[in-house]
Design a protein around this motif. Structure first.
Motif, PDB file in Angstrom:
ATOM      1  N   GLY A 191       0.790  -1.220   0.000  1.00 22.03           N
ATOM      2  CA  GLY A 191       0.000   0.000   0.000  1.00 22.03           C
ATOM      3  C   GLY A 191       0.823   1.271   0.000  1.00 22.03           C
ATOM      4  O   GLY A 191       0.264   2.359   0.112  1.00 22.03           O
ATOM      5  N   ASN A 192       2.142   1.155  -0.135  1.00 25.78           N
ATOM      6  CA  ASN A 192       2.992   2.343  -0.215  1.00 25.78           C
ATOM      7  C   ASN A 192       2.804   3.033  -1.560  1.00 25.78           C
ATOM      8  O   ASN A 192       2.642   2.370  -2.588  1.00 25.78           O
ATOM      9  N   ILE A 193       2.815   4.364  -1.553  1.00 24.78           N
ATOM     10  CA  ILE A 193       2.597   5.160  -2.756  1.00 24.78           C
ATOM     11  C   ILE A 193       3.931   5.691  -3.262  1.00 24.78           C
ATOM     12  O   ILE A 193       4.735   6.219  -2.490  1.00 24.78           O
ATOM     13  N   PHE A 194       4.146   5.560  -4.578  1.00 23.69           N
ATOM     14  CA  PHE A 194       5.361   6.060  -5.210  1.00 23.69           C
ATOM     15  C   PHE A 194       4.967   6.938  -6.401  1.00 23.69           C
ATOM     16  O   PHE A 194       4.497   6.423  -7.418  1.00 23.69           O
ATOM     17  N   PRO A 195       5.127   8.263  -6.294  1.00 24.81           N
ATOM     18  CA  PRO A 195       4.783   9.120  -7.432  1.00 24.81           C
ATOM     19  C   PRO A 195       5.714   8.841  -8.614  1.00 24.81           C
ATOM     20  O   PRO A 195       6.912   8.656  -8.440  1.00 24.81           O
ATOM     21  N   VAL A 196       5.139   8.810  -9.812  1.00 23.70           N
ATOM     22  CA  VAL A 196       5.885   8.510 -11.032  1.00 23.70           C
ATOM     23  C   VAL A 196       6.035   9.754 -11.898  1.00 23.70           C
ATOM     24  O   VAL A 196       7.086   9.988 -12.478  1.00 23.70           O
ATOM     25  N   SER A 197       4.970  10.544 -11.991  1.00 26.47           N
ATOM     26  CA  SER A 197       5.017  11.755 -12.800  1.00 26.47           C
ATOM     27  C   SER A 197       4.010  12.767 -12.270  1.00 26.47           C
ATOM     28  O   SER A 197       3.108  12.422 -11.505  1.00 26.47           O
TER      29      SER A 197
ATOM     30  N   ILE B 135      13.054   9.334  -6.748  1.00 24.75           N
ATOM     31  CA  ILE B 135      12.588   9.697  -5.413  1.00 24.75           C
ATOM     32  C   ILE B 135      13.780   9.489  -4.484  1.00 24.75           C
ATOM     33  O   ILE B 135      14.274   8.367  -4.340  1.00 24.75           O
ATOM     34  N   LEU B 136      14.249  10.566  -3.887  1.00 26.15           N
ATOM     35  CA  LEU B 136      15.442  10.511  -3.051  1.00 26.15           C
ATOM     36  C   LEU B 136      15.121  10.158  -1.602  1.00 26.15           C
ATOM     37  O   LEU B 136      15.969   9.609  -0.895  1.00 26.15           O
ATOM     38  N   ASP B 137      13.900  10.492  -1.156  1.00 18.84           N
ATOM     39  CA  ASP B 137      13.520  10.242   0.230  1.00 18.84           C
ATOM     40  C   ASP B 137      12.004  10.324   0.342  1.00 18.84           C
ATOM     41  O   ASP B 137      11.358  11.017  -0.443  1.00 18.84           O
ATOM     42  N   CYS B 138      11.464   9.617   1.313  1.00 19.46           N
ATOM     43  CA  CYS B 138      10.042   9.710   1.630  1.00 19.46           C
ATOM     44  C   CYS B 138       9.904   9.571   3.136  1.00 19.46           C
ATOM     45  O   CYS B 138      10.465   8.643   3.730  1.00 19.46           O
ATOM     46  N   ARG B 139       9.163  10.524   3.741  1.00 24.61           N
ATOM     47  CA  ARG B 139       8.959  10.479   5.189  1.00 24.61           C
ATOM     48  C   ARG B 139       7.722  11.286   5.558  1.00 24.61           C
ATOM     49  O   ARG B 139       7.363  12.214   4.839  1.00 24.61           O
ATOM     50  N   PRO B 140       7.105  10.952   6.687  1.00 23.31           N
ATOM     51  CA  PRO B 140       6.021  11.802   7.189  1.00 23.31           C
ATOM     52  C   PRO B 140       6.616  13.139   7.626  1.00 23.31           C
ATOM     53  O   PRO B 140       7.639  13.163   8.308  1.00 23.31           O
ATOM     54  N   ALA B 141       6.012  14.236   7.177  1.00 24.82           N
ATOM     55  CA  ALA B 141       6.549  15.559   7.521  1.00 24.82           C
ATOM     56  C   ALA B 141       5.503  16.629   7.266  1.00 24.82           C
ATOM     57  O   ALA B 141       4.678  16.491   6.368  1.00 24.82           O
TER      58      ALA B 141
END
Length: 75
Positions: free
Chosen positions: A14-20, A33-39
């Motif tokens: 269920g993780n989301i990865f933006p493509v465009s 995508i260099l990093d993903c975190r709650p912020a």
């Protein structure tokens, strides 16, 4: 604040990865995508996932806040 249309992939967890992103009518691929975190967004408030992305050697934050996507430039 203007929200963006984003094309994203979902993995089996269920993780989301933006493509465009759709930027002013142009579909632009995200190179990496260099990093993903709650912020929180520093400029717009709210709490969501912050993706540090690269397009054409430009780094920016792409936020997903309650399924609303927006960009915040890194300065």
């Amino acid at each position: 604040m203007n929200f963006l249309e984003v094309i994203a992939k979902f993995d089996s967890n269920g993780n989301i990865f933006p493509v465009s992103i759709n930027w002013q009518g142009r579909i632009i691929a995200i190179d990496k995508i260099l990093d993903c975190r709650p912020a929180p967004s520093l400029k717009h408030g709210g709490q969501g996932n912050r993706y540090t992305c690269r397009i054409d050697n430009k780094i920016f934050y792409l936020f997903n806040d309650n399924n609303h996507w927006f960009i915040e430039n890194i300065r």
